[in-house]
Design a protein around this motif. Structure first.
Motif, PDB file in Angstrom:
ATOM      1  N   ALA A  99       0.825  -1.206   0.000  1.00 27.78           N
ATOM      2  CA  ALA A  99       0.000   0.000   0.000  1.00 27.78           C
ATOM      3  C   ALA A  99       0.860   1.258   0.000  1.00 27.78           C
ATOM      4  CB  ALA A  99      -0.939  -0.003   1.209  1.00 27.78           C
ATOM      5  N   VAL A 100       1.934   1.246   0.786  1.00 28.65           N
ATOM      6  CA  VAL A 100       2.802   2.424   0.871  1.00 28.65           C
ATOM      7  C   VAL A 100       3.650   2.568  -0.389  1.00 28.65           C
ATOM      8  CG1 VAL A 100       4.717   3.477   2.139  1.00 28.65           C
ATOM      9  CG2 VAL A 100       2.872   2.366   3.388  1.00 28.65           C
ATOM     10  N   ALA A 101       4.113   1.444  -0.942  1.00 26.24           N
ATOM     11  CA  ALA A 101       4.937   1.499  -2.160  1.00 26.24           C
ATOM     12  C   ALA A 101       4.177   2.163  -3.292  1.00 26.24           C
ATOM     13  CB  ALA A 101       5.385   0.098  -2.555  1.00 26.24           C
ATOM     14  N   GLY A 102       2.887   1.871  -3.396  1.00 22.62           N
ATOM     15  CA  GLY A 102       2.013   2.600  -4.302  1.00 22.62           C
ATOM     16  C   GLY A 102       2.251   2.348  -5.779  1.00 22.62           C
ATOM     17  N   ASP A 103       2.025   3.388  -6.566  1.00 22.90           N
ATOM     18  CA  ASP A 103       2.060   3.320  -8.022  1.00 22.90           C
ATOM     19  C   ASP A 103       3.498   3.123  -8.511  1.00 22.90           C
ATOM     20  OD1 ASP A 103       1.992   3.870 -10.809  1.00 22.90           O
ATOM     21  OD2 ASP A 103       0.204   5.106 -10.540  1.00 22.90           O
ATOM     22  N   PRO A 104       3.753   2.093  -9.326  1.00 19.88           N
ATOM     23  CA  PRO A 104       5.122   1.864  -9.808  1.00 19.88           C
ATOM     24  C   PRO A 104       5.676   3.020 -10.639  1.00 19.88           C
ATOM     25  CG  PRO A 104       3.547   0.467 -10.980  1.00 19.88           C
ATOM     26  CD  PRO A 104       2.816   1.075  -9.831  1.00 19.88           C
ATOM     27  N   LEU A 145      -2.270 -11.621  -2.952  1.00 22.32           N
ATOM     28  CA  LEU A 145      -2.644 -11.145  -4.286  1.00 22.32           C
ATOM     29  C   LEU A 145      -3.603  -9.967  -4.213  1.00 22.32           C
ATOM     30  CD1 LEU A 145      -3.112 -14.555  -6.142  1.00 22.32           C
ATOM     31  CD2 LEU A 145      -1.239 -12.939  -6.402  1.00 22.32           C
ATOM     32  N   ASP A 146      -4.420  -9.925  -3.182  1.00 23.53           N
ATOM     33  CA  ASP A 146      -5.373  -8.816  -3.033  1.00 23.53           C
ATOM     34  C   ASP A 146      -4.672  -7.466  -2.928  1.00 23.53           C
ATOM     35  OD1 ASP A 146      -7.530 -10.497  -3.180  1.00 23.53           O
ATOM     36  OD2 ASP A 146      -7.857 -10.626  -1.021  1.00 23.53           O
ATOM     37  N   ARG A 192       9.193  -6.386  -6.403  1.00 19.03           N
ATOM     38  CA  ARG A 192       8.259  -7.324  -7.025  1.00 19.03           C
ATOM     39  C   ARG A 192       8.721  -8.767  -6.843  1.00 19.03           C
ATOM     40  NH1 ARG A 192       7.494  -3.739 -12.532  1.00 19.03           N
ATOM     41  NH2 ARG A 192       5.485  -2.764 -12.011  1.00 19.03           N
ATOM     42  N   ALA A 193      10.026  -9.004  -6.989  1.00 16.38           N
ATOM     43  CA  ALA A 193      10.557 -10.363  -6.847  1.00 16.38           C
ATOM     44  C   ALA A 193      10.345 -10.890  -5.428  1.00 16.38           C
ATOM     45  CB  ALA A 193      12.039 -10.380  -7.213  1.00 16.38           C
ATOM     46  N   ARG A 194      10.563 -10.048  -4.429  1.00 13.75           N
ATOM     47  CA  ARG A 194      10.379 -10.471  -3.029  1.00 13.75           C
ATOM     48  C   ARG A 194       8.913 -10.779  -2.743  1.00 13.75           C
ATOM     49  NH1 ARG A 194      14.363  -7.665   0.176  1.00 13.75           N
ATOM     50  NH2 ARG A 194      13.207  -8.122   2.096  1.00 13.75           N
ATOM     51  N   LEU A 195       8.019  -9.968  -3.269  1.00  9.93           N
ATOM     52  CA  LEU A 195       6.590 -10.206  -3.061  1.00  9.93           C
ATOM     53  C   LEU A 195       6.143 -11.490  -3.751  1.00  9.93           C
ATOM     54  CD1 LEU A 195       5.315  -6.549  -3.535  1.00  9.93           C
ATOM     55  CD2 LEU A 195       5.339  -7.831  -1.388  1.00  9.93           C
ATOM     56  N   LEU A 196       6.625 -11.707  -4.969  1.00 11.59           N
ATOM     57  CA  LEU A 196       6.294 -12.944  -5.678  1.00 11.59           C
ATOM     58  C   LEU A 196       6.841 -14.166  -4.943  1.00 11.59           C
ATOM     59  CD1 LEU A 196       6.768 -12.116  -9.476  1.00 11.59           C
ATOM     60  CD2 LEU A 196       4.676 -12.919  -8.359  1.00 11.59           C
ATOM     61  N   ALA A 197       8.053 -14.047  -4.388  1.00 12.94           N
ATOM     62  CA  ALA A 197       8.644 -15.166  -3.641  1.00 12.94           C
ATOM     63  C   ALA A 197       7.791 -15.517  -2.427  1.00 12.94           C
ATOM     64  CB  ALA A 197      10.068 -14.812  -3.210  1.00 12.94           C
ATOM     65  N   LEU A 214       1.213  -2.365  -7.954  1.00 14.25           N
ATOM     66  CA  LEU A 214       2.609  -2.739  -8.199  1.00 14.25           C
ATOM     67  C   LEU A 214       2.713  -3.760  -9.323  1.00 14.25           C
ATOM     68  CD1 LEU A 214       4.132  -2.998  -4.609  1.00 14.25           C
ATOM     69  CD2 LEU A 214       4.845  -1.439  -6.421  1.00 14.25           C
ATOM     70  N   PHE A 215       1.708  -4.625  -9.429  1.00 12.59           N
ATOM     71  CA  PHE A 215       1.607  -5.569 -10.535  1.00 12.59           C
ATOM     72  C   PHE A 215       0.392  -5.184 -11.375  1.00 12.59           C
ATOM     73  CE2 PHE A 215       3.888  -7.722  -7.204  1.00 12.59           C
ATOM     74  CZ  PHE A 215       4.839  -8.484  -7.845  1.00 12.59           C
ATOM     75  N   SER A 216       0.455  -5.491 -12.637  1.00 13.85           N
ATOM     76  CA  SER A 216      -0.661  -5.137 -13.513  1.00 13.85           C
ATOM     77  C   SER A 216      -1.907  -5.945 -13.159  1.00 13.85           C
ATOM     78  CB  SER A 216      -0.290  -5.393 -14.976  1.00 13.85           C
ATOM     79  OG  SER A 216      -0.186  -6.795 -15.217  1.00 13.85           O
ATOM     80  N   LYS A 217      -3.043  -5.448 -13.583  1.00 14.81           N
ATOM     81  CA  LYS A 217      -4.305  -6.157 -13.348  1.00 14.81           C
ATOM     82  C   LYS A 217      -4.277  -7.522 -14.013  1.00 14.81           C
ATOM     83  CE  LYS A 217      -9.320  -5.686 -13.810  1.00 14.81           C
ATOM     84  NZ  LYS A 217     -10.426  -4.811 -14.273  1.00 14.81           N
ATOM     85  N   LEU A 218      -3.729  -7.589 -15.237  1.00 16.35           N
ATOM     86  CA  LEU A 218      -3.667  -8.864 -15.956  1.00 16.35           C
ATOM     87  C   LEU A 218      -2.800  -9.870 -15.215  1.00 16.35           C
ATOM     88  CD1 LEU A 218      -4.238 -10.632 -18.406  1.00 16.35           C
ATOM     89  CD2 LEU A 218      -2.299  -9.541 -19.565  1.00 16.35           C
TER      90      LEU A 218
END
Length: 290
Positions: free
Chosen positions: A193-198, A235-236, A212-217, A241-245
């Motif tokens: 939430a704090v990181a916000g818009d890429p 994922l919610d 992004r890599a840490r979150l995916l891990a 930070l990640f696209s909708k798709l």
């Protein structure tokens, strides 16, 4: 105009603060700035400090140390230089085959000093607090609780800062690996939430790709351990930070894996109980688009 070659200084800063820092370009622009005529006094000192940070981020520690050693003695006690010296010790400790504990302790000592010598903007204090947490984490299991407390304190005090985001991510990773899944997801969600818009993202501790890599891990770890409810909660918070798709793809993948896991568990159950579990599996498959 009192800042000759200012365009190179500005470009170096822009490359350095990119969402995915372009360190080689930043170093080149910094060199061009230092080569400009009449870059002296405070301007030159600030440029050298910038150069030392770029070299550190590039892993060129020996060159970084050379710059620090060549600075006037009265500057070496500055809070920002104490932080840099502590970071050099921290990296040395991470690479050491033995004696690492003593190096971590020395680094923490420098970070403590930096906080006592900080200016009103508290920039060095934020960095020092985060780095103390990182040192404590590296010192092993017996320091885990101390590390968690330090990182949580840093996150709460400086949530909107780069250090707050970096501390929160490290805190969440520690909570997850210690088996506190729900707590870790709550902190991950605060971080996203704090990181916000890429498009606006900039953090010297974490490039956008690294975040992004840490979150995916973390998401993949929950999924692999069949903690699908926690994976879904991760994922919610993935957008924007990640696209909708990409988020939809991961959501469908999670639903599919969840359905398969329910099916496997149903095989070991009695027929009546299995039928209910298989209905649950079908709901997950429908959520995955099957």
């Amino acid at each position: 105009w009192r800042d000759p070659g200012a365009i190179h200084r500005l470009l170096a800063g822009a490359y350095l603060h990119d969402a995915n820092p372009q360190l080689v370009e930043a170093l080149h622009q910094n060199a061009e700035y230092l080569a400009a005529a009449n870059v002296t006094g405070t301007l030159r000192t600030n440029a050298l400090l910038q150069r030392s940070r770029i070299l550190f981020d590039l892993g060129r520690d020996a060159e970084c140390r050379e710059i620090v050693a060549d600075l006037p003695a009265e500057l070496r006690g500055r809070a920002d230089l104490l932080v840099l010296s502590g970071r050099l010790l921290l990296r040395k400790a991470r690479q050491a085959s033995r004696g690492a504990s003593g190096l971590y302790t020395q680094a923490i000592g420098l970070f403590d000093q930096a906080q006592t010598r900080d200016t009103l903007d508290r920039h060095a204090t934020r960095k020092a607090m985060y780095l103390i947490g990182a040192c404590l984490m590296e010192m092993g299991e017996e320091k885990r609780n101390a590390a968690l407390e330090q990182l949580a304190r840093t996150r709460k005090l400086y949530l909107e800062s780069p250090e707050g985001v970096a501390a929160g991510l490290l805190e969440a990773d520690l909570l997850r690996t210690a088996g506190h899944g729900a707590q870790s997801v709550a902190v991950y969600r605060i971080v996203t939430a704090v990181a916000g818009d890429p498009r606006d993202y900039s953090n010297p501790w974490l490039s956008l790709d690294a975040l992004r890599a840490r979150l995916l891990a973390a998401y993949e770890a929950f999924s692999k351990n069949e903690q699908f409810d926690l994976a879904v909660k991760m994922l919610d918070g993935f957008q924007p930070l990640f696209s909708k798709l990409r988020t939809l793809e991961l959501t469908a993948e999670t639903a599919h894996l969840w359905g398969l896991a329910i099916e496997r568990n149903a095989m070991a159950m009695r027929e009546s109980a299995a039928a209910q579990r298989l209905r649950q599996a079908r709901r997950q498959f429908r959520g995955a688009g099957y």
